[in-house]
Motif scaffolding. Structure first.
Motif, short mmCIF file in Angstrom:
data_model
loop_
_atom_site.label_atom_id
_atom_site.label_comp_id
_atom_site.label_asym_id
_atom_site.label_seq_id
_atom_site.Cartn_x
_atom_site.Cartn_y
_atom_site.Cartn_z
N ASN A 88 63.01 34.97 22.76
CA ASN A 88 63.69 34.35 21.27
C ASN A 88 62.51 34.47 20.63
OD1 ASN A 88 66.17 34.27 21.70
ND2 ASN A 88 66.16 32.12 22.62
N ARG A 89 61.22 33.57 21.20
CA ARG A 89 59.26 34.18 20.25
C ARG A 89 59.43 35.10 20.48
NH1 ARG A 89 59.01 29.61 16.89
NH2 ARG A 89 57.24 29.75 17.95
N ASN A 90 59.82 36.34 20.11
CA ASN A 90 59.15 37.34 20.35
C ASN A 90 57.61 37.79 21.10
OD1 ASN A 90 61.37 38.81 18.34
ND2 ASN A 90 60.07 37.69 16.81
N VAL A 91 57.67 36.95 22.30
CA VAL A 91 57.09 37.07 23.00
C VAL A 91 57.70 38.21 24.34
CG1 VAL A 91 55.02 35.72 24.82
CG2 VAL A 91 56.28 34.98 23.27
N ASN B 271 66.10 22.23 41.48
CA ASN B 271 67.09 23.15 41.03
C ASN B 271 67.35 22.68 39.20
OD1 ASN B 271 70.40 23.36 39.42
ND2 ASN B 271 69.93 25.14 40.86
N VAL B 272 66.71 21.77 38.91
CA VAL B 272 66.34 21.33 37.60
C VAL B 272 65.12 21.85 36.62
CG1 VAL B 272 65.31 19.39 35.93
CG2 VAL B 272 68.02 18.82 37.35
N ILE B 273 64.02 22.02 38.00
CA ILE B 273 63.19 23.14 37.79
C ILE B 273 63.43 24.50 37.86
CG2 ILE B 273 60.51 23.35 38.75
CD1 ILE B 273 60.42 20.74 39.44
N LEU B 274 64.03 25.13 38.55
CA LEU B 274 64.54 26.70 38.01
C LEU B 274 64.68 27.07 37.13
CD1 LEU B 274 64.78 28.73 39.92
CD2 LEU B 274 67.32 28.34 40.90
N LYS B 275 66.04 25.84 36.55
CA LYS B 275 66.44 26.28 35.27
C LYS B 275 65.68 25.79 34.26
CE LYS B 275 70.17 27.16 37.34
NZ LYS B 275 71.74 26.45 37.54
N LEU B 276 64.65 25.24 34.54
CA LEU B 276 64.11 24.74 33.40
C LEU B 276 62.70 25.39 32.80
CD1 LEU B 276 62.30 22.86 31.05
CD2 LEU B 276 61.54 21.80 32.74
N ALA B 277 62.86 26.47 33.98
CA ALA B 277 61.65 28.00 34.15
C ALA B 277 62.03 29.00 33.76
CB ALA B 277 61.16 27.69 35.65
N GLU B 278 64.19 29.14 34.10
CA GLU B 278 64.68 30.53 33.16
C GLU B 278 64.32 29.83 31.66
OE1 GLU B 278 68.22 29.90 35.74
OE2 GLU B 278 67.91 31.18 36.94
N SER B 279 64.90 28.10 31.79
CA SER B 279 64.61 28.49 29.46
C SER B 279 63.70 28.49 28.54
CB SER B 279 65.93 26.91 29.40
OG SER B 279 64.56 26.08 29.93
N VAL B 280 62.63 28.54 29.53
CA VAL B 280 61.29 28.53 29.43
C VAL B 280 60.73 30.60 28.79
CG1 VAL B 280 58.92 28.79 29.71
CG2 VAL B 280 60.44 27.00 29.74
N TYR B 281 61.34 31.29 30.15
CA TYR B 281 61.00 32.52 29.86
C TYR B 281 61.91 32.86 28.66
CZ TYR B 281 62.60 37.33 30.63
OH TYR B 281 62.89 38.93 30.77
#
Length: 315
Positions: free
Chosen positions: A249-252, A234-244
């Motif tokens: 937010n960085r206009n990618v 779950n930590v990895i899943l939430k981290l991946a969602e935050s990276v997205y």
């Protein structure tokens, strides 16, 4: 093929659910029969607006109650027997439908699954996976991602079999490689759980064990199925969602790889290890996500995934 569809589950239901249903029906020549569960007063006008009324593949099932996201799951299921989730599981448990999908209260979905749908004989604990987009364009699977935060070695060993079956039959990966998420590649690394799980996976003839997988390799092509306890997953899943989210937010925008992280691409996650297909969607599901939830349930039925899992555990 009959699929029960909770039309009231999700932040943007029933509108997005109806739109997703329309997309699904317009994109297939042989649609499943969909049991549309929800409040008729809200659904009928939308069915008329989106020209779904009178469709022979749709069955409207009235369910006037809704289980909210902040309601205690067990109590809500008992106090709201006419909720869309309760009615959906009732249809599934009675054999009137072959699968049930919902983007409603996740806790209620999981509790209802455990209480109304039998766990497959031999499976120690059901699990929920998530799709892992790989940098080379391939697709992998990570499990568990939250259903089982505390695990024993035999649980991870069973997750490996469940994930392998899903990867083979749904993701079309022949002989999927299984990796154990760990802090190092060498055998003997990790905490007590990993140290005791490694030999079980190594000796498991029902999987293709590829050894330990480090966190930096999750999005590489070193394994098709990565197993871990639900806390770590779950930590990895939430981290991946935050990276997205950071990428946006960085206009990618319109990046082929990062776009694969969007939840709508996959629709929902199945509960693996139970006797019938149950798919749980994201609370913010849009029309494309709902369409993909239907497609996932359809593929689980077509490939007899639950029966194949049952055969794998009984062999």
């Amino acid at each position: 093929m009959n699929i029960a569809f909770d039309m009231m589950g999700g932040d943007f239901a029933p509108l997005e659910a109806v739109k997703g249903l329309q997309i699904y029906l317009s994109g297939t020549s042989r649609p499943a029969t969909i049991f549309c569960i929800g409040d008729e007063a809200q659904l009928k006008p939308l069915f008329d607006e989106y020209k779904l009324s009178g469709n022979s593949n749709l069955r409207l099932i009235h369910a006037p109650e809704i289980i909210g996201y902040h309601e205690p799951p067990t109590r809500a299921l008992k106090e709201k027997p006419n909720s869309s989730i309760s009615v959906g599981f009732g249809l599934l448990s009675k054999g009137m439908v072959d699968a049930f999908i919902s983007a409603g209260n996740t806790g209620a979905m999981l509790v209802a699954t455990m209480y109304t749908i039998k766990t497959i004989d031999g499976v120690s604990r059901p699990t929920i996976p998530t799709i892992v987009p790989k940098l080379n364009g391939a697709t992998g699977l990570l499990l568990d991602v939250g259903l089982n935060v505390d695990c024993k070695p035999e649980h991870l060993n069973h997750f490996a079999i469940l994930g392998s079956q899903y990867a083979q039959h749904i993701l079309n990966i022949e002989n999927p490689r299984v990796g154990l998420l760990n802090v190092g590649e060498e055998e003997g690394k990790g905490n007590q759980l990993c140290k005791e799980t490694y030999p079980l996976l190594k000796e498991n003839t029902k999987i293709n064990f590829a050894g330990n997988i480090e966190g930096r390799d999750v999005f590489q092509d070193k394994a098709d199925v990565i197993v871990c306890d639900g806390f770590t997953g779950n930590v990895i899943l939430k981290l991946a969602e935050s990276v997205y989210d950071v990428a946006l937010n960085r206009n990618v925008h319109d990046d082929e790889y990062f776009n694969r992280f969007h939840y709508e691409q996959y629709g929902g996650t199945p509960v693996l290890g139970v006797a019938k297909p149950v798919v749980i969607g994201h609370g913010i599901s849009n029309d494309k996500a709902f369409m993909n939830m239907i497609s996932t349930a359809e593929k689980m039925i077509e490939t007899n995934l639950c029966a194949n899992i049952q055969q794998s555990f009984s062999a």
